[in-house]
Write a protein that holds these residues in place. Structure first.
Motif, PDB file in Angstrom:
ATOM      1  N   ARG A 252       0.813  -1.214   0.000  1.00 48.38           N
ATOM      2  CA  ARG A 252       0.000   0.000   0.000  1.00 48.38           C
ATOM      3  C   ARG A 252       0.850   1.270   0.000  1.00 48.38           C
ATOM      4  N   VAL A 253       2.142   1.142   0.208  1.00 46.36           N
ATOM      5  CA  VAL A 253       3.017   2.309   0.278  1.00 46.36           C
ATOM      6  C   VAL A 253       3.763   2.547  -1.029  1.00 46.36           C
ATOM      7  N   TYR A 254       4.283   1.493  -1.629  1.00 40.74           N
ATOM      8  CA  TYR A 254       5.148   1.649  -2.802  1.00 40.74           C
ATOM      9  C   TYR A 254       4.512   1.155  -4.099  1.00 40.74           C
ATOM     10  N   SER A 255       3.243   0.780  -4.056  1.00 36.41           N
ATOM     11  CA  SER A 255       2.583   0.287  -5.258  1.00 36.41           C
ATOM     12  C   SER A 255       1.221   0.938  -5.409  1.00 36.41           C
ATOM     13  N   SER A 256       0.883   1.296  -6.643  1.00 37.77           N
ATOM     14  CA  SER A 256      -0.457   1.809  -6.942  1.00 37.77           C
ATOM     15  C   SER A 256      -1.197   0.800  -7.818  1.00 37.77           C
ATOM     16  N   GLY A 257      -0.734  -0.443  -7.783  1.00 37.75           N
ATOM     17  CA  GLY A 257      -1.318  -1.492  -8.613  1.00 37.75           C
ATOM     18  C   GLY A 257      -2.749  -1.807  -8.219  1.00 37.75           C
ATOM     19  N   HIS A 258      -3.477  -2.370  -9.166  1.00 35.93           N
ATOM     20  CA  HIS A 258      -4.884  -2.684  -8.915  1.00 35.93           C
ATOM     21  C   HIS A 258      -5.019  -3.921  -8.033  1.00 35.93           C
ATOM     22  N   SER A 259      -6.203  -4.140  -7.531  1.00 37.63           N
ATOM     23  CA  SER A 259      -6.473  -5.294  -6.674  1.00 37.63           C
ATOM     24  C   SER A 259      -6.351  -6.580  -7.471  1.00 37.63           C
ATOM     25  N   VAL A 260      -5.864  -7.622  -6.839  1.00 35.86           N
ATOM     26  CA  VAL A 260      -5.727  -8.918  -7.511  1.00 35.86           C
ATOM     27  C   VAL A 260      -6.881  -9.848  -7.170  1.00 35.86           C
ATOM     28  N   GLY A 261      -7.849  -9.359  -6.404  1.00 40.61           N
ATOM     29  CA  GLY A 261      -9.006 -10.180  -6.083  1.00 40.61           C
ATOM     30  C   GLY A 261      -8.787 -11.131  -4.931  1.00 40.61           C
ATOM     31  N   VAL A 262      -7.696 -10.948  -4.176  1.00 37.34           N
ATOM     32  CA  VAL A 262      -7.405 -11.777  -3.008  1.00 37.34           C
ATOM     33  C   VAL A 262      -7.259 -10.852  -1.807  1.00 37.34           C
ATOM     34  N   ASN A 263      -7.877 -11.202  -0.708  1.00 32.20           N
ATOM     35  CA  ASN A 263      -7.810 -10.373   0.497  1.00 32.20           C
ATOM     36  C   ASN A 263      -6.469 -10.584   1.194  1.00 32.20           C
ATOM     37  N   LEU A 264      -5.515  -9.702   0.921  1.00 34.77           N
ATOM     38  CA  LEU A 264      -4.171  -9.810   1.501  1.00 34.77           C
ATOM     39  C   LEU A 264      -4.059  -8.927   2.736  1.00 34.77           C
ATOM     40  N   PRO A 265      -3.464  -9.424   3.829  1.00 31.36           N
ATOM     41  CA  PRO A 265      -3.293  -8.608   5.034  1.00 31.36           C
ATOM     42  C   PRO A 265      -2.171  -7.586   4.904  1.00 31.36           C
ATOM     43  N   GLY A 266      -1.379  -7.698   3.873  1.00 31.65           N
ATOM     44  CA  GLY A 266      -0.259  -6.785   3.656  1.00 31.65           C
ATOM     45  C   GLY A 266       0.374  -7.099   2.319  1.00 31.65           C
ATOM     46  N   GLN A 267       1.604  -6.687   2.116  1.00 35.28           N
ATOM     47  CA  GLN A 267       2.299  -6.966   0.874  1.00 35.28           C
ATOM     48  C   GLN A 267       2.619  -8.458   0.770  1.00 35.28           C
ATOM     49  N   ALA A 268       2.639  -8.966  -0.438  1.00 28.91           N
ATOM     50  CA  ALA A 268       2.928 -10.378  -0.682  1.00 28.91           C
ATOM     51  C   ALA A 268       4.438 -10.598  -0.674  1.00 28.91           C
ATOM     52  N   LEU A 269       5.026 -10.443   0.504  1.00 29.64           N
ATOM     53  CA  LEU A 269       6.476 -10.583   0.688  1.00 29.64           C
ATOM     54  C   LEU A 269       6.715 -11.418   1.938  1.00 29.64           C
TER      55      LEU A 269
END
Length: 309
Positions: A252-269
């Motif tokens: 949410r800080v370094y990306s303005s990408g669109h939603s991927v349709g998965v409820n993520l609690p944070g970055q996928a890292l």
């Protein structure tokens, strides 16, 4: 106050070196601090020089003040423990868990959980968990914490010398043109938004930062990447990934990408694998942190989308 008395068996050796050899539970820097503070005597005379030479037959008296307790409340927060012994503990940190108490996060942190789980290390004369490296609040995975001052010094030295190996898995937007690469760009505080980090020239305060990456799986307009850290700057992988045009999904800080349709609690890292040398035995300690459910779900959804085309 704890007092230790020793009789020197060696000839013409520095007092800090001699004490660090004899007292394995204390790091050399801690011993040097005790010397500087006047807590060491040689033959009943106070010694304040870490370079003072001692001879065979000299009597050394070392006074260790009681550790200052950490003014934080222990909280029985469940921990996913990947490895633990008397020297260190490696946990699989979940998303949402802050490592250190700070403004807005005075409780419910990893430090509060560790205070409840295990005895504290005495680091620099203060009782506290020996945090060796940190993970961002919403980054998951393997994180090592030292239980003793000696282990803390040893593990930090490994990170500095780049002998400890930290590997991360992340899902990024887009598909890199090559299969692997290295991002060698200095990172510093963002010149406008001080809550963010950014690629900043060294002459303007940026610090050398190196991230190696390799494609693990191409997933249409997304890619599963393996990252290996050579340095450990704040938000390093997130900043470097955004810099090359492939920000981390869910950031949410370094990306303005669109939603991927998965409820993520944070970055996928996810800090996937950690390899280090045990500070006492010298043996290799290697742990792999299982992927969190949200990360696994994301991969499954992206794979199904590819298969449906």
């Amino acid at each position: 106050m704890t007092e230790i008395n020793l009789e020197v068996q060696e000839t013409n050796t520095r007092i800090d070196r001699y004490l660090s050899q004899e007292l394995s539970d204390l790091s050399r820097s801690r011993i040097q601090k005790l010397i500087e503070e006047g807590n060491v005597q040689i033959n009943d005379t106070v010694c304040t020089s870490k370079k003072a030479a001692v001879q065979a037959g000299d009597r050394i008296s070392l006074a260790i003040p009681e550790a200052i307790p950490l003014d934080l409340e222990a909280e029985a927060i469940p921990l996913d423990i990947l490895y633990e012994d008397d020297s260190l503990i490696i946990i699989n940190k979940p998303a949402g868990l802050v490592v250190h108490p700070s403004a807005g996060h005075e409780a419910g942190t990893l430090v509060n959980a560790l205070l409840s789980h295990c005895p504290l290390a005495e680091i620099g004369g203060v009782q506290r968990p020996g945090i060796v490296h940190r993970l961002d609040k919403d980054t998951t995975g393997a994180m090592v914490v030292a239980k003793t001052d000696q282990a803390h010094q040893h593990l930090q030295a490994q990170l500095k010398a780049k002998t400890a190996r930290r590997e991360y898995l992340g899902v990024v937007y887009g598909s890199p043109r090559t299969e692997s690469g290295t991002i060698d760009q200095p990172i510093g505080r963002h010149p406008v938004d001080r809550k963010k980090m950014a690629v900043v020239p060294e002459e303007k305060g940026g610090r050398p930062s190196v991230t190696h990456w390799r494609v693990q799986e191409r997933l249409g307009n997304y890619t599963l990447m393996l990252f290996q850290l050579e340095t450990g700057r704040t938000h390093q992988i997130r900043v470097h990934s955004a810099y090359i045009g492939h920000p981390i999904v869910g950031d949410r800080v370094y990306s303005s990408g669109h939603s991927v349709g998965v409820n993520l609690p944070g970055q996928a890292l996810h800090a996937w694998r950690l390899r280090l040398e045990h500070p006492l035995s010298g043996n290799l300690v290697e742990v792999t942190a299982p992927l969190p459910g949200s990360f696994t779900t994301l991969l499954e959804v992206l794979r199904r989308r590819i298969a449906s085309f």
